[in-house]
Design a protein around this motif. Structure first.
Motif, short mmCIF file in Angstrom:
data_model
loop_
_atom_site.label_atom_id
_atom_site.label_comp_id
_atom_site.label_asym_id
_atom_site.label_seq_id
_atom_site.Cartn_x
_atom_site.Cartn_y
_atom_site.Cartn_z
N ASP A 1 -25.03 17.22 11.43
CA ASP A 1 -23.62 16.97 11.68
C ASP A 1 -23.03 18.08 12.54
O ASP A 1 -21.82 18.17 12.70
CB ASP A 1 -22.83 16.77 10.38
N GLU B 1 -22.55 10.84 10.71
CA GLU B 1 -22.45 10.14 9.43
C GLU B 1 -23.78 9.49 9.01
O GLU B 1 -24.00 9.25 7.82
CB GLU B 1 -21.38 9.07 9.51
N THR C 1 -7.16 11.54 0.88
CA THR C 1 -8.32 11.63 0.00
C THR C 1 -8.30 10.53 -1.05
O THR C 1 -9.31 9.88 -1.31
CB THR C 1 -8.34 13.02 -0.70
N VAL D 1 -19.07 13.17 4.46
CA VAL D 1 -18.96 14.31 3.53
C VAL D 1 -18.21 13.88 2.27
O VAL D 1 -18.62 14.17 1.15
CB VAL D 1 -18.25 15.50 4.21
N LEU D 2 -17.10 13.14 2.50
CA LEU D 2 -16.30 12.68 1.35
C LEU D 2 -17.12 11.75 0.47
O LEU D 2 -17.14 11.90 -0.77
CB LEU D 2 -15.04 11.97 1.87
N ASN E 1 -16.83 13.22 14.54
CA ASN E 1 -16.27 14.05 13.46
C ASN E 1 -15.61 13.22 12.37
O ASN E 1 -15.70 13.56 11.19
CB ASN E 1 -15.26 15.06 14.03
N GLN F 1 -16.77 13.50 8.50
CA GLN F 1 -15.89 13.84 7.38
C GLN F 1 -15.89 12.73 6.33
O GLN F 1 -15.85 13.02 5.12
CB GLN F 1 -14.46 14.11 7.87
#
Lengths: 363, 220
Positions: free
Chosen positions: A293, A312, A123, B201-202, B194, B198
């Motif tokens: 998504d 995305e 992250t 989303v981040l 995917n 993700q």
């Protein structure tokens, strides 16, 4: 008397479990202590009986029984801050033998879950890349962003609706506001509403979630004000229908066939109703732009819609439509993050393949 | 201030939600649980009132302006009120009766009975339409218009044939090949999508937390 001696001789004849130990379960919110032991050497043991004693108490309370192959037991009923010790009794069909109790252990809440370190590192690294490109977008105005045909078609689709004098339908998915796909759909709705306000095209936004309805109404109202057409906004543009999945699908199908919108936007999170909506829209001859998504629904949208925002692209859409430099920077950051992930996958694959080579044994 | 306050709220609650993922401490988890469930439910309860208000306004407007098919709006409004009255005052089911009688002889119209005998069959009917829509969508998708569509057609043909006994009779390794298509190229593509999702989303979460993305506030 002889019988008593015989029983006494029998008692303790099976070997007890060894090394009974207790420790606080790591990386949890407390309330759990793990008891471990080594197996009894005796093959006649069928189960282990685990007991607990709190410090200061005389009583041993039974926690449970586990099979003979088990070597641990998690006591998830421990109170934080209370010291407990544990006893494990090996049981065969006729006999029982207890091991010396464990030392005292205390359950406690942890402030950091060490199992999440990889997620934290990932992250931080990806966030750093994204933030770098967002900040870079402040001075580098020439960031190249690849074309997304589904989004290039928005103006054309809305223009078609305007020319035909028919409305535009926008369905922001069937999920709640807690879903990031719904937030992305609402961001796109803001841009689409600005354009419909500018073109004077009627907009229909049915909703299945009351919170999403409230947010969508405010977004559309604000977009009409931003576009200089606050007078064109009416309460009938955005409305709540029902929170029942197929009742909602039936209502939207009804809107498609009665109002015959020239353009349908199906953007957000969709479930089994995706194909029902998309096929009905296709049968009315509307230009359809979908985006989700939900990987399992993507094939249906690709089949039944004219343009589909895949995964995305849904999240890139509002930046792409608004052409806001900071938002475009984030798309660039996403692309580089993806390149990094692909690089890591390739590297991991190569290392996994090389690990089998005999030469590496000598390194 | 009208925009700054929501942005501050989003930043604080969003950062807290993210941090709570890494902290298992029961105090943090309890607060996170309360934010996710209790607070959201309270907000949902208030917005449900707005939702019902929206339905009524929408349909009364249609009735008032005699819009096309305005008669159906009466059905929506009447069923909304009838089910609300039965649900609020008629009890949930025969075992838990309310103050209003909700049966005439053996004929029961408790809210649970109405739900089980009307909403569920109607929902199932809509769901059943999916089978017909799948057939029409498949007909459209499986036309060899270009290279991609031809590849899709070929893959679908192999998969369908590989899933039935006839496929094995025609060509013995066909089921294994069909399984390989699903397990390898299909899974690879799904995982690729995917990864993108993700990351999206981040990025979206970061943009919202930092106040860069304000589309949800109506732009600006």
């Amino acid at each position: 008397m002889i019988l008593t001696c015989f029983v006494a001789l029998l008692l303790g004849s099976i070997s007890p479990p060894g090394n009974v130990a207790a420790r606080d379960v790591p990386n949890d919110g407390g309330g759990s202590i793990e008891v471990t032991w080594t197996r009894s050497a005796d093959s006649t043991v069928v189960s282990y009986h685990v007991l607990r004693q709190a410090q200061g108490s005389e009583q041993w309370e039974t926690l449970g029984f586990v099979g003979r192959r088990s070597l641990s037991y998690v006591d998830d009923g421990a109170r934080n801050g209370v010291q407990y010790r544990y006893e494990v009794i090996a049981e065969s069909n006729t006999e029982t033998t207890e091991a010396p109790p464990s030392g005292y252990a205390v359950a406690s809440s942890q402030w950091f879950d060490t199992n999440t370190i990889p997620a934290l590192v990932g992250t931080v690294v990806l966030s750093f890349i994204l933030l770098y490109f967002i900040s870079r977008a402040r001075w580098d105005k020439k960031l190249f962003i690849r074309r997304i045909s589904g989004l290039d078609a928005v103006d054309e689709a809305l223009g078609r609706a305007t020319e035909m004098g028919r409305p535009t339908l926008y369905v922001p998915g069937l999920s709640s506001i807690a879903d990031v796909a719904t937030i992305a759909a609402l961001n796109i709705l803001g841009e689409v509403a600005k354009k419909t306000a500018k073109f004077g095209t009627p907009l229909i936004v049915p909703n299945t979630d009351p919170i999403v309805y409230t947010v969508a109404r405010e977004i559309v109202k604000e977009s009409y004000t931003t576009a200089g057409r606050p007078d064109a906004f009416t309460q009938d543009i955005v409305f709540f229908v029902t929170d029942q999945q197929f009742a909602f699908a039936a209502a939207v199908d009804g809107i498609m066939t009665r109002e015959r919108p020239a353009t349908n936007f199906l953007i957000g999170m969709f479930f089994a109703e995706a194909l029902i909506l998309a096929e009905t829209g296709a049968s009315t001859g509307a230009v359809q732009i979908a985006g989700t998504d939900a990987v399992s629904q993507l094939p249906f949208f690709i089949t039944a819609c004219d343009y589909t925002l895949i995964g995305e692209e849904l999240y890139a859409a509002s930046a792409y439509l608004s052409r806001e430099p900071l938002l475009l920077g984030a798309i660039k950051g996403q692309d580089y993050s993806k390149a990094l992930i692909v690089g890591l996958i390739v590297l991991g694959t190569l290392l996994a393949l090389l690990a089998g080579l005999p030469v590496l044994k000598y390194l | 201030m009208q925009k700054r306050l929501p942005l501050i709220l989003v930043l604080v609650t969003g950062v807290f939600g993210a941090v709570a993922f890494f902290i298992p401490h029961h105090a943090v988890q309890a607060a996170d649980e309360a934010m996710r469930n209790d607070v959201q439910r309270i907000i949902a309860a208030f917005s449900l009132v707005l939702g019902v208000g929206s339905i009524l306004t929408h349909h009364f407007n249609k009735i008032q302006h005699r819009a096309s098919n305005w008669q159906y709006s009466w059905i929506t409004v009447i069923t909304l009120f009838v089910s609300a009255v039965i649900g609020l005052f008629g009890g949930i089911d025969p075992a838990r009766p309310g103050v209003l009688p909700t049966h005439i002889g053996n004929f029961s119209f408790h809210i649970q009975t109405l739900y089980m005998n009307m909403m569920i069959p109607l929902g199932a009917t809509m769901f059943s339409l999916l089978a017909f829509f799948m057939a029409s969508a498949a007909y459209r998708a499986f036309r060899a218009r270009n290279l991609s569509a031809t590849l899709l057609l070929a893959a679908a043909f192999v998969l369908m044939l590989g899933s039935v006994p006839l496929g094995r009779m025609i060509f013995h390794p066909l089921p294994s090949f069909a399984e390989w298509i699903l397990a390898v190229p299909n899974t690879a593509a799904k995982r690729g999508i995917n990864f993108g999702i993700q990351l999206g989303v981040l990025a979206t979460s970061l943009k919202i937390l930092l106040g860069i993305e304000r589309g949800w506030l109506g732009g600006g």
